[in-house]
Design a protein around this motif. Structure first.
Motif, PDB file in Angstrom:
ATOM      1  N   ILE A  97      -7.342   1.758   1.173  1.00 22.54           N
ATOM      2  CA  ILE A  97      -7.809   0.634   1.989  1.00 22.54           C
ATOM      3  C   ILE A  97      -7.024  -0.595   1.551  1.00 22.54           C
ATOM      4  N   TYR A  98      -6.332  -1.192   2.520  1.00 28.37           N
ATOM      5  CA  TYR A  98      -5.585  -2.420   2.282  1.00 28.37           C
ATOM      6  C   TYR A  98      -6.545  -3.563   2.541  1.00 28.37           C
ATOM      7  N   THR A  99      -6.700  -4.419   1.559  1.00 26.64           N
ATOM      8  CA  THR A  99      -7.742  -5.427   1.564  1.00 26.64           C
ATOM      9  C   THR A  99      -7.226  -6.714   0.929  1.00 26.64           C
ATOM     10  N   ARG A 100      -8.107  -7.667   0.810  1.00 26.55           N
ATOM     11  CA  ARG A 100      -7.823  -8.879   0.037  1.00 26.55           C
ATOM     12  C   ARG A 100      -9.160  -9.499  -0.353  1.00 26.55           C
ATOM     13  N   ARG A 101      -9.102 -10.322  -1.352  1.00 22.77           N
ATOM     14  CA  ARG A 101     -10.325 -10.939  -1.856  1.00 22.77           C
ATOM     15  C   ARG A 101     -10.988 -11.766  -0.761  1.00 22.77           C
ATOM     16  N   GLY A 102     -12.301 -11.621  -0.649  1.00 24.47           N
ATOM     17  CA  GLY A 102     -13.060 -12.384   0.327  1.00 24.47           C
ATOM     18  C   GLY A 102     -13.089 -11.788   1.715  1.00 24.47           C
ATOM     19  N   CYS A 103     -12.558 -10.588   1.872  1.00 26.46           N
ATOM     20  CA  CYS A 103     -12.519  -9.945   3.189  1.00 26.46           C
ATOM     21  C   CYS A 103     -13.870  -9.282   3.481  1.00 26.46           C
ATOM     22  N   TYR A 158     -12.524  12.851  -0.950  1.00 31.01           N
ATOM     23  CA  TYR A 158     -11.377  11.943  -0.977  1.00 31.01           C
ATOM     24  C   TYR A 158     -11.370  11.103  -2.241  1.00 31.01           C
ATOM     25  N   GLU A 159     -10.188  10.610  -2.542  1.00 25.90           N
ATOM     26  CA  GLU A 159     -10.019   9.634  -3.614  1.00 25.90           C
ATOM     27  C   GLU A 159      -9.631   8.325  -2.953  1.00 25.90           C
ATOM     28  N   LEU A 160     -10.322   7.268  -3.350  1.00 21.24           N
ATOM     29  CA  LEU A 160     -10.111   5.960  -2.722  1.00 21.24           C
ATOM     30  C   LEU A 160      -9.313   5.050  -3.641  1.00 21.24           C
ATOM     31  N   ALA A 161      -8.279   4.430  -3.076  1.00 21.09           N
ATOM     32  CA  ALA A 161      -7.517   3.402  -3.773  1.00 21.09           C
ATOM     33  C   ALA A 161      -7.593   2.135  -2.937  1.00 21.09           C
ATOM     34  N   GLU A 162      -7.790   1.014  -3.608  1.00 23.78           N
ATOM     35  CA  GLU A 162      -7.803  -0.274  -2.931  1.00 23.78           C
ATOM     36  C   GLU A 162      -6.524  -1.009  -3.283  1.00 23.78           C
ATOM     37  N   VAL A 163      -5.870  -1.546  -2.270  1.00 28.47           N
ATOM     38  CA  VAL A 163      -4.640  -2.298  -2.478  1.00 28.47           C
ATOM     39  C   VAL A 163      -4.847  -3.710  -1.927  1.00 28.47           C
ATOM     40  N   ASP A 164      -4.715  -4.690  -2.816  1.00 26.87           N
ATOM     41  CA  ASP A 164      -4.836  -6.086  -2.425  1.00 26.87           C
ATOM     42  C   ASP A 164      -3.503  -6.530  -1.831  1.00 26.87           C
ATOM     43  N   ILE A 165      -3.504  -6.867  -0.559  1.00 30.12           N
ATOM     44  CA  ILE A 165      -2.247  -7.223   0.102  1.00 30.12           C
ATOM     45  C   ILE A 165      -1.639  -8.503  -0.466  1.00 30.12           C
ATOM     46  N   ASP A 166      -2.450  -9.329  -1.112  1.00 30.20           N
ATOM     47  CA  ASP A 166      -1.923 -10.554  -1.719  1.00 30.20           C
ATOM     48  C   ASP A 166      -1.041 -10.257  -2.931  1.00 30.20           C
ATOM     49  N   SER A 167      -1.079  -9.031  -3.438  1.00 31.06           N
ATOM     50  CA  SER A 167      -0.290  -8.676  -4.617  1.00 31.06           C
ATOM     51  C   SER A 167       1.141  -8.274  -4.268  1.00 31.06           C
TER      52      SER A 167
END
Length: 84
Positions: free
Chosen positions: A8-14, A33-42
């Motif tokens: 899941i591509y995300t960002r803080r405060g979303c 499933y295995e979940l990974a979170e990716v902060d797009i601001d990074s």
């Protein structure tokens, strides 16, 4: 059974991202499933690519959802055979 790789591509405060994660959990398929979170601001490329189009959810590297999903649609997407 191989677990699906869900990102899941995300960002803080979303707010929509938090809803999407809650919906995925409510599908009751966490063992599949295995979940990974990716902060797009990074990453400047991810930020340029997705900007305000988050959340974006991929399953095994293929975009499956953008903005919203339902527990039923997420469950169905997990059932689809993995592309080779």
């Amino acid at each position: 059974m191989n677990k699906r790789q869900v990102v899941i591509y995300t960002r803080r405060g979303c707010h929509l991202c938090e809803i999407a994660k809650s919906v995925m959990k409510s599908a009751g398929r966490e063992t599949e499933y295995e979940l990974a979170e990716v902060d797009i601001d990074s990453d400047p490329q991810l930020l340029d690519r997705y900007k305000n189009d988050i959340p974006v959810i991929t399953i095994n590297g293929v975009e499956a959802f953008r903005h919203r999903l339902s527990a039923a649609s997420f469950s169905e997407a997990l059932k689809k055979p993995a592309a080779d």
